[in-house]
Structures are given as structure tokens and as C-alpha cells.
Motif scaffolding. Structure first.
Motif, short mmCIF file in Angstrom:
data_model
loop_
_atom_site.label_atom_id
_atom_site.label_comp_id
_atom_site.label_asym_id
_atom_site.label_seq_id
_atom_site.Cartn_x
_atom_site.Cartn_y
_atom_site.Cartn_z
N VAL A 54 35.37 42.16 35.34
CA VAL A 54 35.36 43.60 35.09
C VAL A 54 36.66 43.99 34.39
O VAL A 54 37.75 43.73 34.91
N SER A 55 36.54 44.61 33.23
CA SER A 55 37.70 45.02 32.43
C SER A 55 37.83 46.53 32.43
O SER A 55 36.87 47.26 32.72
N ALA A 56 39.03 47.00 32.08
CA ALA A 56 39.28 48.43 32.02
C ALA A 56 38.53 49.04 30.84
O ALA A 56 38.53 48.51 29.74
N LYS A 57 37.86 50.16 31.08
CA LYS A 57 37.14 50.86 30.02
C LYS A 57 37.99 51.95 29.38
O LYS A 57 37.63 52.49 28.34
N GLY A 58 39.09 52.26 30.03
CA GLY A 58 39.99 53.27 29.50
C GLY A 58 41.44 52.82 29.62
O GLY A 58 41.73 51.75 30.17
N PRO A 197 30.14 46.25 39.29
CA PRO A 197 28.76 46.39 38.80
C PRO A 197 27.73 45.74 39.70
O PRO A 197 26.54 46.03 39.59
N ILE A 198 28.15 44.83 40.57
CA ILE A 198 27.23 44.14 41.47
C ILE A 198 27.82 44.09 42.87
O ILE A 198 29.03 44.28 43.07
N ALA A 199 26.97 43.82 43.83
CA ALA A 199 27.44 43.55 45.19
C ALA A 199 27.89 42.09 45.26
O ALA A 199 27.17 41.20 44.80
N LEU A 203 36.70 37.50 43.59
CA LEU A 203 37.26 36.16 43.44
C LEU A 203 38.71 36.19 42.99
O LEU A 203 39.55 35.46 43.51
N THR A 204 39.00 37.04 42.00
CA THR A 204 40.35 37.10 41.44
C THR A 204 40.71 38.54 41.12
O THR A 204 39.87 39.30 40.63
N LYS A 205 41.95 38.91 41.37
CA LYS A 205 42.47 40.23 41.04
C LYS A 205 43.53 40.07 39.96
O LYS A 205 44.51 39.35 40.15
N TYR A 206 43.33 40.74 38.82
CA TYR A 206 44.21 40.54 37.68
C TYR A 206 45.24 41.66 37.50
O TYR A 206 46.18 41.51 36.70
N ALA A 207 45.08 42.79 38.17
CA ALA A 207 45.98 43.92 37.98
C ALA A 207 46.34 44.53 39.32
O ALA A 207 45.67 44.29 40.33
N GLU A 208 47.41 45.33 39.32
CA GLU A 208 47.87 45.97 40.54
C GLU A 208 48.05 47.46 40.30
O GLU A 208 48.19 47.93 39.16
N GLN A 215 42.43 49.37 27.48
CA GLN A 215 41.00 49.16 27.33
C GLN A 215 40.71 47.70 26.98
O GLN A 215 41.24 47.16 26.03
N GLY A 216 39.87 47.08 27.80
CA GLY A 216 39.51 45.68 27.60
C GLY A 216 40.32 44.72 28.45
O GLY A 216 40.00 43.52 28.50
N ARG A 217 41.33 45.21 29.13
CA ARG A 217 42.14 44.32 29.98
C ARG A 217 41.38 43.97 31.25
O ARG A 217 40.88 44.85 31.95
N PRO A 218 41.27 42.69 31.62
CA PRO A 218 40.58 42.30 32.85
C PRO A 218 41.28 42.87 34.09
O PRO A 218 42.51 42.82 34.19
N LEU A 219 40.48 43.40 35.01
CA LEU A 219 41.02 43.95 36.25
C LEU A 219 40.72 43.05 37.44
O LEU A 219 41.59 42.82 38.28
N PHE A 220 39.49 42.55 37.52
CA PHE A 220 39.14 41.65 38.62
C PHE A 220 37.88 40.88 38.27
O PHE A 220 37.14 41.24 37.35
N LYS A 221 37.64 39.82 39.03
CA LYS A 221 36.43 39.01 38.87
C LYS A 221 35.64 39.08 40.18
O LYS A 221 36.19 38.87 41.26
N VAL A 222 34.35 39.37 40.06
CA VAL A 222 33.49 39.48 41.22
C VAL A 222 32.31 38.53 41.05
O VAL A 222 31.85 38.29 39.93
N ALA A 223 31.83 37.99 42.16
CA ALA A 223 30.71 37.04 42.12
C ALA A 223 29.70 37.38 43.20
O ALA A 223 30.07 37.81 44.30
#
Length: 315
Positions: A54-58, A197-199, A203-208, A215-223
Motif C-alpha cells: 500500500v502506497s501513499a496516494k497523497g 484494501p484487504i483483511a 508484514l512490513t511497515k515502511y513509514a512512521e 505520492q507513490g511512496r510505500p507505507l506498508f505491506k499487507v497479506a
């Protein structure tokens, strides 16, 4: 003589015992071989999961972002937000512009009321002159003059209405343009909300919190850890035994000799052959080309990403 008979009986008895033990041992081996063939896996592979970055949209400062790796989240759950102060102020300005534009609309009926009244008066005068003309109390010139006056007033009314309608149309276009800008701002404010976007599991957190989001910077990974996929490889001869939606047995490797059994559903079969991956074993080890398949498995919590698994095709 009696001693020799006794010795012969003992030898025959020992032979019978050894023969019985041999038959029992042979049966065990045969049974074991049958079970081994029955439990043999048809293909093997590694468990995967659906992952989304999931990336930042703004853009802006991350005002709130309180998640941890391993945390379970729901679909569209609000996990944080990006600063929207400037967007909010811009929206206020656009809303004020929209009110000012609304005041520019012209009330055509009010603006043309005087002309319409003049036309109505002139038509009444025309009717009076026509009545007098019948009794020869008026002249034809008077009738011509009133008809010319009415025609002039009607043309003036039509031109005024056309001009005002064009003016209102331009104002309407301007108003619509401002409404579109307000909708864009609202969408940007909505995109400043950080959601999953999903339940699934983080897995990974890229920002604090407090960092600058672009915009476009990854924020976290979810699985999605509830629905796992076993990516296995089958030979060409096994390809005819599988179809999309087919139920198969799936086994997860729990370490040592222990494993868990699951019901799986074939969701994808590759239409292209590939060389057997070095880390994957197939039933026919002599096969060079294999086909990848994906089997959906409901995870009970014991299956982990990257865990080794096997599948068995049930006829």
C-alpha cells in the motif's frame, strides 16, 4: 531311534515357526509398500499468500500511523492519515467562489418583465385602434405604427432573453468547473486516509508517524493469511488429471515427520511448461519440464508463508 524322531520333530517345528515369521514379515513389507504408494505426494511446492504493498496516494506529513508488523487488520480499516490542512483551506476558497458564481445568475423572467408588459400594452392599443378603424375613428397609419412598435418590442425581448441565456450558460459552466475542482479536493482528502484494501496481516511497515509522505511512496505491506496458495509443479502426464475448481489433498510440512492435511481447490494452472525448479521435487524426477499450479487452502493458523507443502490428486 526314538531320539532321532524327537530331533526331527524339533527341526520341523523350528522350520514352521521361521516360515510363519517370514510370511508375517513379508505381509508387513507388502502392506507398508502399499500404504507408501497410497500416501505418496503427486507434487510439492511452497505456500504463498496474496501480498499488497500500500502506497501513499497523497503528499504531506503523516499525522497518524499507528500500526505494527504482525498486526491483524480488517478490510478498509482506517490505519492513519496524512495532513490535509492545505486541501481543506483550498476547498473553503472554492466553496466561496461557488457562492459568488451563483449570485451571477440572471433571473430572466424578472429582467424581461418590463418589456413583456410594454408588449402587452401595445397589443391592447392595437386592438383598440383596430376597433376604431372599423368605425373610421382611426387611420391605417396608426395601426401600422402600433404594429411596428410591437414588432420592435418583440425583437428586443427575444434578443434580451438570448443574451441572458448565454450569460447564464457561461455562469453554469464556471459553476460546474468549480464543482469539479471541489470534487477533486474531496477525493484528495479521501486519499489522505491510510487504509488496508484487504483483511490480513501487516508484514512490513515502511513509514512512521511524523515522516513526509510522497505520492507513490510505500507505507506498508499487507497479506491475506487466511487464504494461502500452494504453488506446486506437476508433470505433463499429471496435467490431464487436474482442472480448475478440482478438490485435492494438501499437506503442510510441520517439521520432522509430522504434517497436517487440508482440503485444497485448484485455482490456476499454467498454460506454459517450465524447467523444474531446483528446490522442487516431482513424482517423476526424470521430467525436465513441469507445469505450475496454484491450490487455494483455508489457513487454520499453522500454515506459514514459505512453508514446504505437498498435494495429492484424488481420483
Amino acid at each position: 531311534m526314538k531320539k532321532e524322531v524327537t530331533t526331527t520333530k524339533k527341526k520341523n517345528s523350528q522350520f514352521t515357526i521361521h516360515n510363519s515369521q517370514f510370511l508375517i514379515l513379508l505381509a508387513i513389507i507388502s502392506l507398508s509398500g502399499c500404504n507408501s504408494g497410497k500416501n505418496q505426494a503427486d507434487a510439492s511446492g511452497v505456500f504463498e499468500t496474496k501480498e499488497i504493498i500500500v502506497s501513499a496516494k497523497g503528499g504531506g506529513e503523516i499525522m497518524y500511523f499507528n500500526i505494527e508488523e504482525g498486526q491483524t487488520v480488517e478490510a478498509f480499516e482506517i490505519l492513519g492519515y496524512i495532513d490535509t490542512t492545505q486541501l481543506y483551506l483550498k476547498r473553503l476558497q472554492l466553496e466561496m467562489n461557488a457562492k459568488a458564481i451563483k449570485n451571477q445568475f440572471v433571473d430572466i423572467s424578472k429582467q424581461t418583465a418590463a418589456l413583456e408588459q410594454q408588449i402587452a400594452t401595445a397589443r391592447t392599443e392595437k386592438a383598440r385602434i383596430e376597433s376604431l378603424l372599423k368605425s373610421e375613428a382611426a387611420t391605417p397609419k396608426q395601426l401600422d405604427d402600433i404594429n411596428a412598435q410591437i414588432a420592435t418590442l418583440e425583437k428586443q425581448l427575444e434578443a434580451t432573453k438570448t443574451s441572458m441565456q448565454q450569460s447564464n450558460s457561461g455562469v453554469e459552466d464556471t459553476k460546474s468547473g468549480v464543482a469539479v475542482q471541489i470534487a477533486q479536493i474531496n477525493d484528495q482528502i479521501k486519499n489522505s486516509i491510510i487504509q488496508s484494501p484487504i483483511a490480513g496481516t501487516i508484514l512490513t511497515k515502511y513509514a512512521e508517524q511524523g515522516e513526509l509522505a510522497i505520492q507513490g511512496r510505500p507505507l506498508f505491506k499487507v497479506a491475506d493469511m487466511n487464504n494461502m496458495f500452494l504453488r506446486a509443479y506437476i508433470t505433463a502426464s499429471q496435467l490431464t488429471e487436474l482442472k480448475i475448481g478440482q478438490q485435492v489433498k494438501v499437506f503442510s510440512d510441520m517439521g520432522k515427520s509430522d504434517r497436517r492435511e487440508y482440503q485444497g481447490t485448484v485455482t490456476w494452472i499454467s498454460d506454459k511448461a517450465e524447467f523444474t525448479p531446483k528446490t522442487i521435487q516431482t513424482r517423476d524426477e526424470r521430467a525436465n519440464l513441469v507445469y505450475a499450479v496454484k491450490v487455494l487452502v483455508k489457513n487454520d493458523g499453522y500454515i506459514k508463508k514459505g512453508m514446504y507443502g505437498e498435494l495429492r490428486i484424488e481420483n
